[in-house]
Design a protein around this motif. Structure first.
Motif: not given
Lengths: 197, 829
Positions: B293-309
């Protein structure tokens, strides 16, 4: 002996810095290297600098002080393998590097790493971790020794005794293991030129 | 991936498919309600609600299809050894897509970018990050970064510009494309794809340095791809003439923001994850969930911030692995490992299959021979040129040179994959007029690289004799020497006053030990967390497990549990048995077990034959008795607790004992132990005699052995009682074990008058309660000797208690490796 001229100059500056502008370095001079303090096997490493075997000055014993040339001799153990070397030279180079390590383990210069010596090294190696007790370090050393014995001797007769790891055994243990990256220091690799010492 | 417009004919077709592959959903639905016919008007007992379950149902079916396909591929070892799985899956996808198309004439199922980026890609990348060999990765980080950043930019620019050049020459005919469109296309086709690279390289087994460079590049180039793609897309939207120098600068700045930001997000979440797992001691069962869950959240978070997911989740995995692995329990670690592998491999399977399926859609196909062929040529050629140029630069600084064959493999391993496809599908048709041409070209490129290059890379690697990776068992010596080297190198760098890799690594590990680990690791984990200790543990555990497993495999209860069989005979069974049988069984068993010490193999053979002839009733009773506690155990069910199985517990138990025993034995070696030495000598003599003439009774033997047995037994008593007691409260399984042991001992102390009986019993006890735990500190015979498993001698060498002499070169009669090499010795045990 190949170390580049730039490197030699740089090392010479460092040498002077360590020795306090004296022509030779004594053991105490190494105490002035602050980063070395955290190194769990610093005593062994510093000792290796003064080891006659490594300096190619004799079969045993320690030198009191070393000159810059000796310093370079030690440093040259860590030079990377050159592409231009043929296979034999590479093998030779590898052997030299392993011999350096072997000498560090074999503290009494009798040509064997005995169990006692091995334990000693392992204890020091693991002393950086406060959570590992001496006992475990010992058992690890013992386990490693048994492993070494099994690699080197294979099936042993019941009354046979494995007295310690000889250099030949040591090479056997290292067989098939790359030390390309393990015993090389990158900075010794700039524009290698022949330097005969 | 699924169900874009799956209505009407769509599902009818799916039904047909499902019929062939997974059974008819409709039929199933009906079957589930047996009493369906007596329904009352107005209220239907059974309703068929396809639309209700449609979407998840179809998804599940596709996953099933893909997984079944994987099984099918592996039915033939020949095929999978030649053709990479990814290629097979694409072909399968094409076939399935063809079927769907034939039935429907609508491309109902395609790989949509949303599904790909949100659900299929993260598990693969997380898997890559979490199992990343960190040392190797960071050791080659410079090289990887150069290839990932410069290499990708180079590929994108050259491919785009060259295509544009050719377009200007008029070779491609009339296309509505500008320079920016070409650059956009170049940027999306430039990136080497992690999924494809992993899929192909995992089967090739090139050496680890080469692998980490290609693979690391494919992971880290994501930031470049994202930035290039976004920049050019916005440029295309703006229109070529409105792009200013400021925009270009912004683009470069955004590269740093995207890549560093993504990395930072990943590191932050890794920190969080490590911290959370530190406190999960009482919720073990959901522990693995946090990791995902937490790793997935890191993916989504950076996607949200339009960073490299991709960077975010990669670095999340890389940074957390050490702490998470230390914090979570062993079972959770296994769960995480398997789940991650399952998700990643499942996602990969689906990706490749849907790449195939998506290709079957005439609507997207626009053919332009020149464009397609030239793209293929350009990406291959420029990749090769780029690699050669960069390697030339790198080799001046690298310690391990990248040779020509490495460069060939690197160029050839530049596979493009689903990322490019998903990106090209994302393009807006209104802005990019020739989207379809781009899509079809991308598909061709992906298929070409995955199928053709994937197919040929293995022969190529073999032909070039690329250094392969060899899988070795971890060796204690190697680890120790490696550690020594690390310290030496960092010392040399310290002494010579240079800052190099080793210097940095050394400083980092000091920092890690002093601060990070203290915050992020459980206290208990901090203790045991040393790599060398780990290897030691691992080896020990492996030995213990294989030892137990070997016994189980041989199907012999006698091996590990035989003592209890013996016991059993004396124990009061509630089940009545014919006494004759009892007598015969006990006799046979006894005889056998005494033989155990001599030669396990022959014993096993005998045992087997005995089994055949033995009264089945008795046997059943025995087995029932033996396994009873286990069965009871299994009835327990709890959602929140996973009760470890008996086997696991025993493995663990054995392991703990080994460790403890080892430590004890070292202590005792320090103190002089004459008695043991004497005993050892006796042992050896006997052993030798036994070996020489195991059939001929030696005069000395009967005299000596009972004597031994007694002393040993006493020690046994002492030693066993303590651990047994302490562990009793832990589980039923061990209790059982303990009871039996005690029974045995009670039995023996009751007076053993038969010298044949006692040794056997002892051997039994020792065998079931791990033998290496057994009696004399130095005199312990190896378990091999005791039970003589016909197995490679190396296999169990580490198990045997260590009897190294403390004297450095002393002529101690007890050789260190004797346990390993020891022949069957312990008649008297």
């Amino acid at each position: 002996m190949r170390v580049s001229s730039d490197q030699i100059e740089q090392l010479h500056r460092r040498f002077k810095q360590l020795s306090g502008d004296q022509p030779t370095i004594r053991k105490e001079n190494f105490n002035s290297v602050p980063d070395l303090e955290l190194n769990p096997i610093r005593a062994k490493i510093v000792r290796a600098f003064f080891d006659n075997r490594n300096l190619r000055k004799g079969p045993s014993g320690l030198a009191e002080e070393i000159s810059f040339e000796d310093f370079l001799t030690i440093m040259s153990y860590f030079r990377p393998i050159d592409i231009s070397m043929d296979e034999e030279q590479v093998e030779q180079c590898r052997k030299e590097k392993l011999r350096f390590l072997f000498h560090m383990y074999d503290s009494d210069s009798d040509g064997r790493i005995t169990l006692e010596e091995y334990r000693n090294v392992v204890e020091e190696l693991l002393s950086g971790n406060p959570h590992i007790e001496k006992e475990s370090a010992r058992s690890i050393a013992d386990g490693a020794m048994m492993e070494a014995a099994s690699v080197c001797v294979g099936q042993m007769e019941p009354d046979q005794v494995y007295e310690g790891i000889t250099f030949e055994d040591f090479l056997k243990i290292w067989q098939g293991i790359d030390i390309e990256t393990k015993m090389h220091v990158r900075f010794l690799n700039m524009e290698t030129i022949a330097f005969c010492h | 991936m699924v169900a874009r417009g799956v209505r009407g004919p769509g599902w009818g077709l799916l039904l047909a498919l499902a019929l062939a592959l997974a059974g008819l959903p409709r039929a199933r639905g009906v079957e589930e309600e047996p009493g369906a016919h007596n329904s009352i008007e107005g209220f239907q007992v059974v309703t068929f609600k396809w639309h209700h379950v449609q979407d998840p149902y179809i998804i599940a079916l596709w996953i099933l299809v893909a997984s079944l396909a994987k099984i099918a591929f592996h039915l033939s070892h020949k095929v999978t050894s030649v053709v990479p799985e990814s290629a097979l899956l694409i072909v399968l996808g094409l076939v399935l897509g063809g079927i769907v198309w034939a039935a429907d004439h609508i491309a109902s199922f395609t790989l949509t970018p949303t599904v790909f980026f949100f659900y299929l890609l993260p598990p693969i990348v997380l898997d890559a990050g979490y199992f990343m060999p960190n040392r190797l990765f960071f050791g080659n980080l410079g090289t990887i970064l150069l290839y990932a950043v410069i290499g990708t930019v180079w590929n994108a620019a050259t491919t785009g510009l060259s295509l544009y050049g050719v377009f200007l020459s008029g070779l491609m005919g009339d296309l509505q494309i500008g320079l920016l469109d070409f650059l956009l296309f170049g940027s999306l086709i430039a990136a080497v794809d992690p999924v494809a690279v992993l899929a192909v390289f995992e089967e090739v087994h090139v050496n680890e340095v080469l692998f980490i460079i290609v693979f690391g590049e494919s992971l880290l180039n994501d930031a470049v791809t994202v930035v290039l793609y976004n920049v050019f897309e916005s440029f295309v939207t703006l229109g070529g003439d409105k792009v200013t120098g400021v925009d270009c600068v912004k683009g470069i700045v955004s590269f740093f923001v995207v890549s560093l930001g993504g990395t930072l997000v990943g590191v932050l979440f890794a920190f969080l994850l490590s911290l959370v797992t530190r406190f999960t001691k009482h919720v073990r069962i959901i522990e693995p969930g946090f990791v995902f869950v937490i790793s997935y959240l890191s993916y989504l978070t950076s996607e949200m911030l339009s960073l490299s997911a991709i960077l975010a989740i990669t670095f999340c995995g890389i940074c957390c692995q050490k702490y998470v692995k230390a914090n979570i329990s062993e079972q959770s670690a296994t769960t995480v490992r398997y789940t991650m592998k399952m998700l990643a491999s499942g996602a990969e399977t689906i990706i490749f299959m849907f790449l195939g399926i998506s290709a079957v859609d005439p609507l997207i196909w626009t053919w332009n021979t020149a464009f397609v062929l030239l793209t293929l040529v350009f990406i291959s050629v420029y990749r090769a040129i780029g690699v050669v140029l960069q390697t030339w630069v790198l080799n001046r600084y690298r310690m391990v040179q990248l040779e020509l064959i490495d460069q060939v493999v690197m160029s050839y391993g530049g596979l493009r994959g689903a990322v490019a496809y998903a990106l090209v599908v994302l393009l807006d048709e209104k802005k990019v007029k020739e989207k379809n041409l781009f899509v079809s070209t991308t598909i061709i490129v992906v298929f070409f690289t995955v199928i053709f290059q994937g197919l040929t890379i293995k022969p190529l690697v073999q032909w070039l004799k690329v250094k392969r990776s060899e899988h070795r068992e971890p060796k204690l010596n190697e680890k120790l020497h490696g550690r020594a080297f690390d310290h030496i190198l960092s010392a040399i760098e310290d002494i010579s006053g240079q800052i190099g890799h080793n210097y940095l690594r050394d400083k980092w590990s000091n920092f890690d030990r002093k601060f990070l680990s203290k915050v992020l690791m459980r206290r208990s984990a901090q203790k045991s967390r040393d790599r060398i200790l780990n290897v030691f543990h691992e080896l020990n555990l492996k030995d213990a497990i294989s030892y137990v497993a070997e016994g189980e495999r041989r199907g012999s209860l006698a091996f590990i549990r035989s003592p209890s069989t013996d016991n059993m005979v004396n124990v009061d069974f509630s089940t009545p048995r014919p006494s004759t049988v009892e007598a015969s069984v006990s006799y046979l068993l006894r005889e056998n077990v005494s033989e155990v010490c001599l030669d396990m193999q022959s014993l096993e053979q005998r045992r087997r034959s005995i089994r055949d002839t033995e009264d089945m009733v008795t046997h059943h009773t025995l087995q029932q008795y033996l396994y009873k506690p286990r069965q009871e155990y299994k009835h327990l069910y709890s959602r929140h607790e996973l009760t470890p199985t008996d086997d696991e517990k025993q493995d663990k138990e054995i392991f703990h004992r080994t460790m403890r025993k080892r430590l004890e034995s070292f202590k005792s070696t320090k103190l002089g132990i004459n008695q043991n030495k004497k005993a050892a000598k006796l042992y050896k003599r006997e052993r030798a005699q036994k070996r020489r003439n195991s059939s001929i009774p030696n005069g000395k033997l009967p005299l000596e052995s009972p004597l031994h047995n007694f002393t040993i037994k006493e020690r046994d008593d002492l030693e066993f009682s303590d651990p047994e007691e302490t562990q009793e409260d832990r589980s039923g399984g061990i209790e059982f074990l303990a009871n039996v042991t005690r029974d045995t001992m009670a039995d023996s102390s009751a007076g053993v008058d038969n010298p044949v009986f006692s040794p056997e019993e002892d051997a039994g006890v020792l065998a079931r309660v791990p033998p290496w735990l057994s009696p004399g500190d130095t005199v312990v015979p190896s378990q091999r000797a005791r039970v003589q498993i016909p197995c490679s001698p190396d296999h169990f060498r580490r198990l045997s208690p260590i009897r190294l002499s403390t004297k450095s070169t002393g002529g101690d009669p007890e050789p260190e490796e004797a346990p390993r090499a020891r022949p069957p010795e312990s008649t008297h045990m």
